[in-house]
Motif scaffolding. Structure first.
Motif, PDB file in Angstrom:
ATOM      1  N   PRO A 190       0.831  -1.206   0.000  1.00  0.00           N
ATOM      2  CA  PRO A 190       0.000   0.000   0.000  1.00  0.00           C
ATOM      3  C   PRO A 190       0.865   1.254   0.000  1.00  0.00           C
ATOM      4  CG  PRO A 190       0.033  -0.983   2.187  1.00  0.00           C
ATOM      5  CD  PRO A 190       0.829  -1.893   1.287  1.00  0.00           C
ATOM      6  N   ASP A 191       0.293   2.349  -0.466  1.00  0.00           N
ATOM      7  CA  ASP A 191       0.973   3.636  -0.398  1.00  0.00           C
ATOM      8  C   ASP A 191       0.069   4.631   0.324  1.00  0.00           C
ATOM      9  OD1 ASP A 191      -0.899   4.589  -2.269  1.00  0.00           O
ATOM     10  OD2 ASP A 191       0.507   4.529  -3.935  1.00  0.00           O
ATOM     11  N   TRP A 192       0.493   5.881   0.381  1.00  0.00           N
ATOM     12  CA  TRP A 192      -0.251   6.904   1.106  1.00  0.00           C
ATOM     13  C   TRP A 192      -1.692   6.998   0.624  1.00  0.00           C
ATOM     14  CZ3 TRP A 192      -1.001   9.379   5.302  1.00  0.00           C
ATOM     15  CH2 TRP A 192      -1.805  10.512   5.339  1.00  0.00           C
ATOM     16  N   GLY A 193      -1.924   6.840  -0.658  1.00  0.00           N
ATOM     17  CA  GLY A 193      -3.284   6.909  -1.179  1.00  0.00           C
ATOM     18  C   GLY A 193      -4.208   5.890  -0.530  1.00  0.00           C
ATOM     19  N   ASP A 194      -3.691   4.696  -0.263  1.00  0.00           N
ATOM     20  CA  ASP A 194      -4.491   3.642   0.369  1.00  0.00           C
ATOM     21  C   ASP A 194      -4.790   3.956   1.832  1.00  0.00           C
ATOM     22  OD1 ASP A 194      -4.437   1.914  -1.970  1.00  0.00           O
ATOM     23  OD2 ASP A 194      -2.346   1.508  -1.461  1.00  0.00           O
ATOM     24  N   VAL A 195      -3.761   4.339   2.595  1.00  0.00           N
ATOM     25  CA  VAL A 195      -3.989   4.593   4.019  1.00  0.00           C
ATOM     26  C   VAL A 195      -4.708   5.919   4.252  1.00  0.00           C
ATOM     27  CG1 VAL A 195      -2.091   3.128   4.803  1.00  0.00           C
ATOM     28  CG2 VAL A 195      -1.675   5.543   4.443  1.00  0.00           C
ATOM     29  N   SER A 196      -4.491   6.894   3.371  1.00  0.00           N
ATOM     30  CA  SER A 196      -5.169   8.180   3.578  1.00  0.00           C
ATOM     31  C   SER A 196      -6.679   8.038   3.408  1.00  0.00           C
ATOM     32  CB  SER A 196      -4.626   9.262   2.643  1.00  0.00           C
ATOM     33  OG  SER A 196      -4.969   9.009   1.304  1.00  0.00           O
ATOM     34  N   ALA A 197      -7.124   7.062   2.611  1.00  0.00           N
ATOM     35  CA  ALA A 197      -8.569   6.833   2.486  1.00  0.00           C
ATOM     36  C   ALA A 197      -9.152   6.412   3.836  1.00  0.00           C
ATOM     37  CB  ALA A 197      -8.838   5.766   1.424  1.00  0.00           C
ATOM     38  N   ILE A 198      -8.427   5.586   4.572  1.00  0.00           N
ATOM     39  CA  ILE A 198      -8.866   5.170   5.914  1.00  0.00           C
ATOM     40  C   ILE A 198      -8.805   6.360   6.871  1.00  0.00           C
ATOM     41  CG2 ILE A 198      -8.372   3.686   7.900  1.00  0.00           C
ATOM     42  CD1 ILE A 198      -7.144   1.686   5.821  1.00  0.00           C
ATOM     43  N   PHE A 199      -7.684   7.078   6.857  1.00  0.00           N
ATOM     44  CA  PHE A 199      -7.543   8.236   7.741  1.00  0.00           C
ATOM     45  C   PHE A 199      -8.630   9.276   7.465  1.00  0.00           C
ATOM     46  CE2 PHE A 199      -2.678   7.443   7.960  1.00  0.00           C
ATOM     47  CZ  PHE A 199      -2.856   6.452   8.906  1.00  0.00           C
ATOM     48  N   ASN A 200      -8.921   9.525   6.189  1.00  0.00           N
ATOM     49  CA  ASN A 200      -9.954  10.516   5.844  1.00  0.00           C
ATOM     50  C   ASN A 200     -11.324  10.088   6.344  1.00  0.00           C
ATOM     51  OD1 ASN A 200      -8.312  12.425   4.607  1.00  0.00           O
ATOM     52  ND2 ASN A 200      -8.424  11.385   2.635  1.00  0.00           N
ATOM     53  N   GLU A 201     -11.594   8.800   6.279  1.00  0.00           N
ATOM     54  CA  GLU A 201     -12.896   8.290   6.725  1.00  0.00           C
ATOM     55  C   GLU A 201     -13.021   8.256   8.241  1.00  0.00           C
ATOM     56  OE1 GLU A 201     -15.222   4.016   6.815  1.00  0.00           O
ATOM     57  OE2 GLU A 201     -13.903   4.420   5.118  1.00  0.00           O
ATOM     58  N   ARG A 202     -11.943   7.923   8.946  1.00  0.00           N
ATOM     59  CA  ARG A 202     -12.053   7.620  10.370  1.00  0.00           C
ATOM     60  C   ARG A 202     -11.265   8.522  11.315  1.00  0.00           C
ATOM     61  NH1 ARG A 202     -13.719   2.753  11.928  1.00  0.00           N
ATOM     62  NH2 ARG A 202     -14.197   3.974  13.754  1.00  0.00           N
ATOM     63  N   CYS A 203     -10.312   9.312  10.803  1.00  0.00           N
ATOM     64  CA  CYS A 203      -9.394  10.003  11.715  1.00  0.00           C
ATOM     65  C   CYS A 203      -9.346  11.522  11.580  1.00  0.00           C
ATOM     66  CB  CYS A 203      -7.976   9.463  11.520  1.00  0.00           C
ATOM     67  SG  CYS A 203      -7.833   7.666  11.634  1.00  0.00           S
ATOM     68  N   VAL A 204      -9.529  12.035  10.369  1.00  0.00           N
ATOM     69  CA  VAL A 204      -9.302  13.472  10.175  1.00  0.00           C
ATOM     70  C   VAL A 204     -10.341  14.356  10.839  1.00  0.00           C
ATOM     71  CG1 VAL A 204      -7.943  13.168   8.081  1.00  0.00           C
ATOM     72  CG2 VAL A 204     -10.394  13.625   7.909  1.00  0.00           C
ATOM     73  N   MET A 205     -11.450  13.780  11.288  1.00  0.00           N
ATOM     74  CA  MET A 205     -12.408  14.614  12.005  1.00  0.00           C
ATOM     75  C   MET A 205     -11.778  15.189  13.282  1.00  0.00           C
ATOM     76  SD  MET A 205     -13.080  11.141  12.567  1.00  0.00           S
ATOM     77  CE  MET A 205     -14.300  10.810  11.358  1.00  0.00           C
ATOM     78  N   CYS A 206     -10.733  14.555  13.782  1.00  0.00           N
ATOM     79  CA  CYS A 206     -10.005  15.083  14.944  1.00  0.00           C
ATOM     80  C   CYS A 206      -8.559  15.443  14.621  1.00  0.00           C
ATOM     81  CB  CYS A 206     -10.004  14.057  16.074  1.00  0.00           C
ATOM     82  SG  CYS A 206     -11.630  13.694  16.743  1.00  0.00           S
ATOM     83  N   HIS A 207      -8.006  14.834  13.598  1.00  0.00           N
ATOM     84  CA  HIS A 207      -6.581  15.001  13.292  1.00  0.00           C
ATOM     85  C   HIS A 207      -6.378  15.666  11.935  1.00  0.00           C
ATOM     86  CE1 HIS A 207      -5.165  12.786  16.778  1.00  0.00           C
ATOM     87  NE2 HIS A 207      -6.136  11.919  16.556  1.00  0.00           N
ATOM     88  N   SER A 208      -6.745  16.955  11.872  1.00  0.00           N
ATOM     89  CA  SER A 208      -6.541  17.729  10.651  1.00  0.00           C
ATOM     90  C   SER A 208      -6.353  19.195  11.006  1.00  0.00           C
ATOM     91  CB  SER A 208      -7.732  17.576   9.712  1.00  0.00           C
ATOM     92  OG  SER A 208      -8.858  18.260  10.212  1.00  0.00           O
TER      93      SER A 208
END
Length: 108
Positions: free
Chosen positions: A6-24
């Motif tokens: 995987p590359d950043w594009g793969d993991v960023s999809a998870i982060f965008n869905e589940r994490c960036v609401m607090c970590h952005s």
């Protein structure tokens, strides 16, 4: 999700869905950790890096996602699936490749 690296594009999809609401940058970035950009994720939090490139088992983010370190992340939410965690683990173990499989140190 296959066994390919995987590359950043793969993991960023998870982060965008589940994490960036607090970590952005938009929402204040808990402890300064930004997961809305590759540079922010690699930079880590005010307490230091959350990823150990090439060694997911020593990466604080993985310990938090697995509930091995507190507070478990995502905070007060349903944990990530094992497949999502496994993908992030493979990304860290591969050396944090950016989109196009470029590692932050220029390798790959």
């Amino acid at each position: 999700m296959g066994a390919e690296q995987p590359d950043w594009g793969d993991v960023s999809a998870i982060f965008n869905e589940r994490c960036v609401m607090c970590h952005s940058s938009v929402f204040g970035a808990g402890l300064g950790l930004r997961l809305d950009s590759y540079q922010g994720a690699v930079a880590g939090s005010t307490k230091g890096p959350v990823f150990v490139p090439g060694d997911a088992s020593r990466s604080e983010l993985i310990r938090r996602l697995r509930g091995e370190s507190t507070p478990r992340m995502p905070f007060l939410s349903v944990p990530l699936t094992q497949d999502q965690i496994d993908l992030i683990v493979r990304w860290i173990d591969a050396g944090l490749p950016d989109i196009g499989n470029r590692a932050p140190n220029g390798e790959n």
